[in-house]
Write a protein that holds these residues in place. Sequence first.
Motif, PDB file in Angstrom:
ATOM      1  N   GLU A 147      -6.064   7.670  -5.038  1.00 18.74           N
ATOM      2  CA  GLU A 147      -7.166   6.866  -4.556  1.00 18.74           C
ATOM      3  C   GLU A 147      -6.313   5.738  -4.341  1.00 18.74           C
ATOM      4  O   GLU A 147      -5.848   5.006  -5.216  1.00 18.74           O
ATOM      5  CB  GLU A 147      -7.987   6.700  -6.062  1.00 18.74           C
ATOM      6  CG  GLU A 147      -8.812   7.861  -6.192  1.00 18.74           C
ATOM      7  CD  GLU A 147      -9.674   7.754  -7.590  1.00 18.74           C
ATOM      8  OE1 GLU A 147      -9.409   6.872  -8.279  1.00 18.74           O
ATOM      9  OE2 GLU A 147     -10.370   8.733  -7.959  1.00 18.74           O
ATOM     10  N   ILE A 148      -6.701   5.115  -3.241  1.00 21.42           N
ATOM     11  CA  ILE A 148      -6.179   3.865  -2.762  1.00 21.42           C
ATOM     12  C   ILE A 148      -6.619   2.616  -3.703  1.00 21.42           C
ATOM     13  O   ILE A 148      -5.677   1.903  -4.156  1.00 21.42           O
ATOM     14  CB  ILE A 148      -6.947   3.304  -1.426  1.00 21.42           C
ATOM     15  CG1 ILE A 148      -6.316   4.578  -0.438  1.00 21.42           C
ATOM     16  CG2 ILE A 148      -6.761   1.905  -1.054  1.00 21.42           C
ATOM     17  CD1 ILE A 148      -7.042   4.329   0.954  1.00 21.42           C
ATOM     18  N   ASP A 149      -7.664   2.524  -4.418  1.00 18.84           N
ATOM     19  CA  ASP A 149      -7.880   1.628  -5.417  1.00 18.84           C
ATOM     20  C   ASP A 149      -7.014   1.797  -6.794  1.00 18.84           C
ATOM     21  O   ASP A 149      -6.730   0.535  -7.178  1.00 18.84           O
ATOM     22  CB  ASP A 149      -9.424   1.508  -5.730  1.00 18.84           C
ATOM     23  CG  ASP A 149     -10.326   0.954  -4.830  1.00 18.84           C
ATOM     24  OD1 ASP A 149      -9.626   0.167  -3.578  1.00 18.84           O
ATOM     25  OD2 ASP A 149     -11.375   1.047  -4.428  1.00 18.84           O
ATOM     26  N   ALA A 150      -6.738   2.920  -7.122  1.00 18.88           N
ATOM     27  CA  ALA A 150      -5.979   3.009  -8.021  1.00 18.88           C
ATOM     28  C   ALA A 150      -4.449   3.049  -7.875  1.00 18.88           C
ATOM     29  O   ALA A 150      -3.583   2.994  -8.808  1.00 18.88           O
ATOM     30  CB  ALA A 150      -6.440   4.509  -8.723  1.00 18.88           C
ATOM     31  N   ALA A 156       2.287   2.094  -8.035  1.00 19.15           N
ATOM     32  CA  ALA A 156       3.027   0.852  -7.538  1.00 19.15           C
ATOM     33  C   ALA A 156       2.962  -0.157  -8.577  1.00 19.15           C
ATOM     34  O   ALA A 156       3.274  -1.367  -8.142  1.00 19.15           O
ATOM     35  CB  ALA A 156       2.617   0.481  -6.126  1.00 19.15           C
ATOM     36  N   ALA A 157       2.935   0.103  -9.887  1.00 19.26           N
ATOM     37  CA  ALA A 157       2.937  -1.160 -10.739  1.00 19.26           C
ATOM     38  C   ALA A 157       4.257  -1.755 -10.971  1.00 19.26           C
ATOM     39  O   ALA A 157       5.130  -0.939 -10.530  1.00 19.26           O
ATOM     40  CB  ALA A 157       2.535  -0.342 -12.427  1.00 19.26           C
ATOM     41  N   THR A 162       0.206  -7.532  -2.858  1.00 16.29           N
ATOM     42  CA  THR A 162      -0.012  -7.416  -1.373  1.00 16.29           C
ATOM     43  C   THR A 162       0.954  -6.034  -0.947  1.00 16.29           C
ATOM     44  O   THR A 162       0.529  -5.222  -0.324  1.00 16.29           O
ATOM     45  CB  THR A 162       0.712  -8.455  -0.428  1.00 16.29           C
ATOM     46  OG1 THR A 162      -0.220  -9.702  -0.983  1.00 16.29           O
ATOM     47  CG2 THR A 162       0.600  -8.185   0.730  1.00 16.29           C
ATOM     48  N   ARG A 163       2.226  -6.091  -1.363  1.00 19.25           N
ATOM     49  CA  ARG A 163       3.008  -4.947  -1.147  1.00 19.25           C
ATOM     50  C   ARG A 163       2.480  -3.502  -1.664  1.00 19.25           C
ATOM     51  O   ARG A 163       2.275  -2.630  -1.051  1.00 19.25           O
ATOM     52  CB  ARG A 163       4.478  -4.974  -1.750  1.00 19.25           C
ATOM     53  CG  ARG A 163       5.300  -3.830  -1.630  1.00 19.25           C
ATOM     54  CD  ARG A 163       5.800  -3.557  -0.180  1.00 19.25           C
ATOM     55  NE  ARG A 163       6.896  -2.355  -0.202  1.00 19.25           N
ATOM     56  CZ  ARG A 163       7.110  -1.711   0.832  1.00 19.25           C
ATOM     57  NH1 ARG A 163       6.146  -1.860   1.930  1.00 19.25           N
ATOM     58  NH2 ARG A 163       7.965  -0.774   0.968  1.00 19.25           N
ATOM     59  N   ALA A 164       1.740  -3.504  -2.911  1.00 24.54           N
ATOM     60  CA  ALA A 164       1.292  -2.340  -3.497  1.00 24.54           C
ATOM     61  C   ALA A 164       0.158  -2.008  -2.715  1.00 24.54           C
ATOM     62  O   ALA A 164      -0.154  -0.654  -2.385  1.00 24.54           O
ATOM     63  CB  ALA A 164       0.788  -2.897  -4.774  1.00 24.54           C
ATOM     64  N   ARG A 165      -0.723  -2.988  -2.128  1.00 24.11           N
ATOM     65  CA  ARG A 165      -1.636  -2.501  -1.101  1.00 24.11           C
ATOM     66  C   ARG A 165      -1.483  -1.883   0.017  1.00 24.11           C
ATOM     67  O   ARG A 165      -1.878  -0.990   0.556  1.00 24.11           O
ATOM     68  CB  ARG A 165      -2.822  -3.713  -0.860  1.00 24.11           C
ATOM     69  CG  ARG A 165      -3.497  -4.331  -2.029  1.00 24.11           C
ATOM     70  CD  ARG A 165      -4.883  -5.064  -1.795  1.00 24.11           C
ATOM     71  NE  ARG A 165      -4.050  -6.482  -1.110  1.00 24.11           N
ATOM     72  CZ  ARG A 165      -3.726  -7.378  -1.581  1.00 24.11           C
ATOM     73  NH1 ARG A 165      -3.952  -7.556  -2.858  1.00 24.11           N
ATOM     74  NH2 ARG A 165      -3.535  -8.344  -0.831  1.00 24.11           N
ATOM     75  N   VAL A 166      -0.234  -2.432   0.748  1.00 29.19           N
ATOM     76  CA  VAL A 166       0.214  -1.802   1.868  1.00 29.19           C
ATOM     77  C   VAL A 166       0.619  -0.378   1.777  1.00 29.19           C
ATOM     78  O   VAL A 166       0.541   0.474   2.331  1.00 29.19           O
ATOM     79  CB  VAL A 166       1.421  -2.604   2.434  1.00 29.19           C
ATOM     80  CG1 VAL A 166       2.097  -2.067   3.540  1.00 29.19           C
ATOM     81  CG2 VAL A 166       0.834  -3.704   3.015  1.00 29.19           C
ATOM     82  N   SER A 170      -0.858   3.458   3.302  1.00 31.22           N
ATOM     83  CA  SER A 170       0.294   4.101   3.880  1.00 31.22           C
ATOM     84  C   SER A 170       0.968   5.130   3.463  1.00 31.22           C
ATOM     85  O   SER A 170       2.014   5.886   4.077  1.00 31.22           O
ATOM     86  CB  SER A 170       1.260   3.032   4.702  1.00 31.22           C
ATOM     87  OG  SER A 170       2.017   2.468   3.525  1.00 31.22           O
ATOM     88  N   GLN A 171       0.581   5.668   2.428  1.00 28.14           N
ATOM     89  CA  GLN A 171       1.164   6.858   1.280  1.00 28.14           C
ATOM     90  C   GLN A 171       0.963   8.151   2.382  1.00 28.14           C
ATOM     91  O   GLN A 171       0.045   8.311   3.285  1.00 28.14           O
ATOM     92  CB  GLN A 171       0.282   6.884   0.189  1.00 28.14           C
ATOM     93  CG  GLN A 171      -1.155   7.256   0.131  1.00 28.14           C
ATOM     94  CD  GLN A 171      -1.960   7.341  -1.070  1.00 28.14           C
ATOM     95  OE1 GLN A 171      -1.692   8.215  -1.673  1.00 28.14           O
ATOM     96  NE2 GLN A 171      -2.784   6.460  -1.321  1.00 28.14           N
TER      97      GLN A 171
END
Length: 250
Positions: A147-150, A156-157, A162-166, A170-171
């Motif tokens: 899930e994108i929000d999770a 990506a903890a 910003t990097r984690a959202r990218v 793009s997974q």
Amino acid sequence: MPHSNTSQSKGLALPPPTIVLVHGAFADASSWSPVIELLLERGHRVLAPPVYNRSLAADAASVRSVVEQIDGPVLLAGHSYGGAVITVAGAADNVAGLVFVSGYALEEGESLAQLQGRFPGSSLADHLVYSPYPTSDGATGTDVSVEIDAFPSVFAAGLDSTRARVLAVSQRPLSADAFGETASLAAWRTTPGWGIVSAADHTINPDVQRFGYRRAGLRSVTELDAPHLVMQTHPEEVASVITGALAEIG
């Protein structure tokens, strides 16, 4: 046959080892970028091929093909699902060592689901998304993603938000088939190995990593207080384990 055998048969000196970095599910080769930068700066030969995330057998065969075209010995390092891939691909004749990074060290005849099933699940299981995709034979397969929000907290903890959202948007999904497919062999039975446990991993239960490494009889295991993407949060430590393994295999 690997080119290294050709060099040996002609009595030629082998090239220095090549470090081949294998990424895991929901990521691509760029997940290794901080470690690649360090290894290249230190003069090592490095390659980070794509993993297509379609099936364990196909992914291992793809990586093995890349490895067997390298002139000289190879140190294979696999992160997460990439650990399962190198468990099988590591049977190539020119593989001199295996490094498991927050990864699965499967036994022959064992699947990811079976190994994970020995232990309580991680946070990942509650945040997976299943989507259909067309296969080459005209059938329909199932892709698994996060899930994108999770994604930032589960996968990506420890990374910049910003990097984690990218990374989340793009997974690269993993085919559901890969979870149930069993390993055709376990290269760690005949090839020396090293391991890194991410003790703060929310993607793979750290006990899954510890168990697999212990069973494989790895030469050494380094435990870090790190999340799943340890290559990005602790690149120096990961590079150190890899170069230490490289020194041991000569």
